[in-house]
Design an enzyme around this catalytic site. Structure first.
Site, PDB file in Angstrom:
ATOM      1  N   GLU A  41      79.058 -10.186 -44.396  1.00 33.58           N
ATOM      2  CA  GLU A  41      79.537  -8.850 -44.010  1.00 33.58           C
ATOM      3  C   GLU A  41      79.793  -8.710 -42.506  1.00 33.58           C
ATOM      4  O   GLU A  41      79.337  -7.751 -41.882  1.00 33.58           O
ATOM      5  CB  GLU A  41      78.548  -7.786 -44.492  1.00 33.58           C
ATOM      6  CG  GLU A  41      78.356  -7.831 -45.994  1.00 33.58           C
ATOM      7  CD  GLU A  41      77.326  -6.832 -46.525  1.00 33.58           C
ATOM      8  OE1 GLU A  41      76.778  -6.050 -45.733  1.00 33.58           O
ATOM      9  OE2 GLU A  41      77.084  -6.848 -47.745  1.00 33.58           O
ATOM     10  N   GLU A  51      78.707 -11.701 -55.868  1.00 38.45           N
ATOM     11  CA  GLU A  51      77.771 -10.584 -56.136  1.00 38.45           C
ATOM     12  C   GLU A  51      78.375  -9.587 -57.129  1.00 38.45           C
ATOM     13  O   GLU A  51      78.299  -8.370 -56.958  1.00 38.45           O
ATOM     14  CB  GLU A  51      77.435  -9.846 -54.832  1.00 38.45           C
ATOM     15  CG  GLU A  51      76.893 -10.729 -53.734  1.00 38.45           C
ATOM     16  CD  GLU A  51      76.485  -9.974 -52.476  1.00 38.45           C
ATOM     17  OE1 GLU A  51      76.321  -8.731 -52.532  1.00 38.45           O
ATOM     18  OE2 GLU A  51      76.328 -10.633 -51.441  1.00 38.45           O
ATOM     19  N   ASP A  76      81.822 -11.332 -48.031  1.00 38.91           N
ATOM     20  CA  ASP A  76      81.981  -9.910 -47.659  1.00 38.91           C
ATOM     21  C   ASP A  76      82.298  -9.045 -48.866  1.00 38.91           C
ATOM     22  O   ASP A  76      82.681  -9.547 -49.922  1.00 38.91           O
ATOM     23  CB  ASP A  76      83.076  -9.752 -46.599  1.00 38.91           C
ATOM     24  CG  ASP A  76      82.693  -8.711 -45.546  1.00 38.91           C
ATOM     25  OD1 ASP A  76      82.174  -7.634 -45.912  1.00 38.91           O
ATOM     26  OD2 ASP A  76      82.928  -8.978 -44.354  1.00 38.91           O
TER      27      ASP A  76
HETATM   28  O1  G3I Z   1      60.110  -5.035 -50.140  1.00 39.68           O
HETATM   29  C1  G3I Z   1      60.032  -3.633 -49.855  1.00 39.68           C
HETATM   30  C2  G3I Z   1      58.767  -3.054 -50.398  1.00 39.68           C
HETATM   31  O2  G3I Z   1      57.673  -3.647 -49.743  1.00 39.68           O
HETATM   32  C3  G3I Z   1      58.811  -1.552 -50.182  1.00 39.68           C
HETATM   33  O3  G3I Z   1      57.680  -0.975 -50.766  1.00 39.68           O
HETATM   34  C4  G3I Z   1      60.043  -0.945 -50.813  1.00 39.68           C
HETATM   35  C5  G3I Z   1      60.161   0.559 -50.547  1.00 39.68           C
HETATM   36  O4  G3I Z   1      61.484   0.983 -50.553  1.00 39.68           O
HETATM   37  O5  G3I Z   1      61.173  -1.554 -50.242  1.00 39.68           O
HETATM   38  C6  G3I Z   1      61.210  -2.954 -50.484  1.00 39.68           C
HETATM   39  O6  G3I Z   1      62.353  -3.444 -49.890  1.00 39.68           O
HETATM   40  C7  G3I Z   1      63.581  -3.186 -50.529  1.00 39.68           C
HETATM   41  C8  G3I Z   1      64.246  -4.503 -50.835  1.00 39.68           C
HETATM   42  O7  G3I Z   1      65.555  -4.289 -51.366  1.00 39.68           O
HETATM   43  C9  G3I Z   1      63.459  -5.344 -51.832  1.00 39.68           C
HETATM   44  O8  G3I Z   1      63.366  -4.693 -53.048  1.00 39.68           O
HETATM   45  C10 G3I Z   1      64.447  -2.368 -49.598  1.00 39.68           C
HETATM   46  O9  G3I Z   1      63.907  -1.080 -49.425  1.00 39.68           O
HETATM   47  C11 G3I Z   1      65.856  -2.270 -50.128  1.00 39.68           C
HETATM   48  O10 G3I Z   1      66.687  -1.683 -49.146  1.00 39.68           O
HETATM   49  C12 G3I Z   1      66.387  -3.654 -50.433  1.00 39.68           C
HETATM   50  O11 G3I Z   1      67.686  -3.503 -50.982  1.00 39.68           O
HETATM   51  C13 G3I Z   1      68.446  -4.694 -51.059  1.00 39.68           C
HETATM   52  C14 G3I Z   1      69.699  -4.538 -50.195  1.00 39.68           C
HETATM   53  O12 G3I Z   1      70.504  -5.690 -50.349  1.00 39.68           O
HETATM   54  C15 G3I Z   1      69.367  -4.388 -48.721  1.00 39.68           C
HETATM   55  O13 G3I Z   1      70.521  -4.157 -48.012  1.00 39.68           O
HETATM   56  C16 G3I Z   1      68.828  -4.891 -52.512  1.00 39.68           C
HETATM   57  O14 G3I Z   1      67.660  -5.166 -53.294  1.00 39.68           O
HETATM   58  C17 G3I Z   1      69.816  -6.049 -52.629  1.00 39.68           C
HETATM   59  O15 G3I Z   1      70.330  -6.085 -53.934  1.00 39.68           O
HETATM   60  C18 G3I Z   1      70.965  -5.819 -51.664  1.00 39.68           C
HETATM   61  O16 G3I Z   1      71.837  -6.925 -51.755  1.00 39.68           O
HETATM   62  C19 G3I Z   1      73.029  -6.841 -50.966  1.00 39.68           C
HETATM   63  C20 G3I Z   1      73.422  -8.251 -50.588  1.00 39.68           C
HETATM   64  O17 G3I Z   1      72.347  -8.904 -49.966  1.00 39.68           O
HETATM   65  C21 G3I Z   1      74.647  -8.238 -49.683  1.00 39.68           C
HETATM   66  N1  G3I Z   1      75.731  -7.522 -50.286  1.00 39.68           N
HETATM   67  C22 G3I Z   1      75.419  -6.176 -50.775  1.00 39.68           C
HETATM   68  C23 G3I Z   1      74.232  -6.231 -51.728  1.00 39.68           C
HETATM   69  C24 G3I Z   1      73.953  -4.886 -52.319  1.00 39.68           C
HETATM   70  O18 G3I Z   1      73.559  -3.969 -51.322  1.00 39.68           O
END
Ligand code: G3I
Length: 376
Positions: free
Chosen positions: A169, A287, A219
């Site tokens: 990205e 993805e 991206d």
């Molecule tokens: O691990 C913490 C946990 O300790 C905490 O209690 C909890 C509370 O919200 O958050 C947890 O972290 C989360 C993490 O996923 C693991 O589950 C984050 O808040 C959350 O923001 C994070 O989201 C991920 C996101 O990327 C971050 O930008 C999504 O799971 C994941 O699917 C997403 O993947 C991205 C790709 O890497 C890049 N392209 C877009 C795609 C979708 O957004």
């Protein structure tokens, strides 16, 4: 009379048995992990690998239905979060490789191809990369850290992780290059008029660490926005002309319901013009999911009517058809879904979404079966 009755009974039994047998043949497996379920990866094996983004808890118990689903349905995998910089390298002097090591081992034990996601991203990256004490880090320091980070990780998995999202990205939604701590602090370090320097450093380090690994720039929206596809094309063109070892472009493909074959092809073809500069450049689908709600839309705004679901199935079949067409031309060999099933999709965001081919109970959806028909 008795004989006639007997004959009628026998005929009736044969009739019922025949119906039952036909019913069994026609009935389809309900759950993705069932022994008699089809396998999407197996079905498309002559075209491309099919995979999913998973987490360590999905693969740590071979008896779980999640793990059985993975083993049955997919032949390539990526970690959804645990191989990102904040998890792999949260402190400057410490790496936490356990989860990714286990993931790569699991893949190898099961003849699954592991992908690496992602080495450099503006999100889920620890702040230490950008700091020198209380000050912003200098361009040199950030570049040294990129080199060290990329070299350490890619070297560790040399020959095992065949494809890396080296940079994720980096193209902005409204500019040439995304404004991030990477671009802000490194800037145009080599003075050649662009600010791709942090990207170039990451790709060069990855290539030096594993010359055989496929290095991808990944991206979103480059499959749907012609403008963004052109910006990605221009950036990669300039870097390829400067000798940067980029092997391919990853289309995340977080698409909406109703996304068409034609529009997606138009965007992918823009990127594929890069083959004029690098003939063996490839694309990957990294993805994939089909969001049932428009961005910002609430579930109340959308009714999952018969017509809506027909469009959902068509979106999936149209896009798989496109992937097959690219695969026939030797341009695409990997299609990865972003998540295992509806219940764990990142799109659930406070409400249930239905973006995958497998539902939250691990049931195979109609769209799944329609997609499989394409390859039969
Ligand atoms: O691990 C913490 C946990 O300790 C905490 O209690 C909890 C509370 O919200 O958050 C947890 O972290 C989360 C993490 O996923 C693991 O589950 C984050 O808040 C959350 O923001 C994070 O989201 C991920 C996101 O990327 C971050 O930008 C999504 O799971 C994941 O699917 C997403 O993947 C991205 C790709 O890497 C890049 N392209 C877009 C795609 C979708 O957004």
């Amino acid at each position: 009379m008795v004989k006639v009755k007997r004959l009628v009974t026998v005929l009736a039994i044969i009739f019922v048995m025949t119906l039952t047998a036909c019913g069994q043949t026609a009935s389809r497996a309900e759950f993705a992990y069932q022994d008699n379920a089809p396998s999407i990866a197996e079905t498309f094996k002559d075209y491309f690998r099919v995979g999913a983004a998973v987490n360590s808890w999905d693969i740590d118990n071979p008896d779980s239905n999640q793990c059985k689903t993975i083993l049955k349905q997919f032949n390539t995998l990526v970690m959804e979060n645990e191989s990102k910089p904040e998890n792999l390298h949260p402190e400057e002097d410490r790496y936490y490789f356990d989860k990714f090591d286990q993931f790569v081992d699991f893949c190898e034990e099961n003849d699954i191809v592991p992908r690496g996601h992602c080495l450099i991203w503006h999100s889920q990256v620890p702040g230490w990369f950008f700091k020198d004490g209380n000050q912003d880090a200098s361009a040199e320091l950030v570049l040294d850290r990129i080199k060290e980070h990329v070299t350490t990780i890619v070297t560790r998995y040399k020959g095992r992780v065949k494809s890396w999202d080296v940079c994720n990205e980096v193209i902005g939604d409204d500019g040439q290059l995304r404004f991030s701590d990477w671009s802000r602090l490194v800037g145009d370090y080599d003075g050649d008029g662009d600010k791709y320097d942090f990207i170039e450093t990451a790709f060069i380090a990855a290539h030096e660490a594993d010359p055989d690994a496929r290095l991808i720039i990944n991206d979103y929206s480059i499959e749907s926005s012609t403008d963004k596809a052109i910006r990605m094309y221009n950036a990669v063109k300039k870097m390829l002309e400067d000798g940067v070892p980029i092997d391919g472009v990853g289309f995340q493909m977080h698409v909406g319901n109703g996304t068409t074959y034609e529009k997606t092809k138009e965007c992918m073809d823009i990127i594929l013009k890069l083959k004029e500069i690098k003939p063996d450049l490839v694309i990957e689908v990294t993805e994939f999911d089909v969001n049932c709600y428009g961005w910002g839309q609430e579930p109340a705004d959308v009714e999952l009517t018969k017509e809506f679901l027909e469009e959902f199935n068509k979106t999936y079949t149209d896009l798989f058809r496109l992937f097959m067409d690219y695969s026939k031309e030797g341009l695409l060999d990997s299609v990865i879904m972003w998540g295992l099933h509806d219940g764990v999709s990142w799109l659930n965001n406070g409400h249930q979404n239905y973006p995958m081919l497998i539902d939250k109970d691990l049931k195979l959806k109609d769209a799944y079966f329609e997609v499989l028909e394409l390859a039969k």
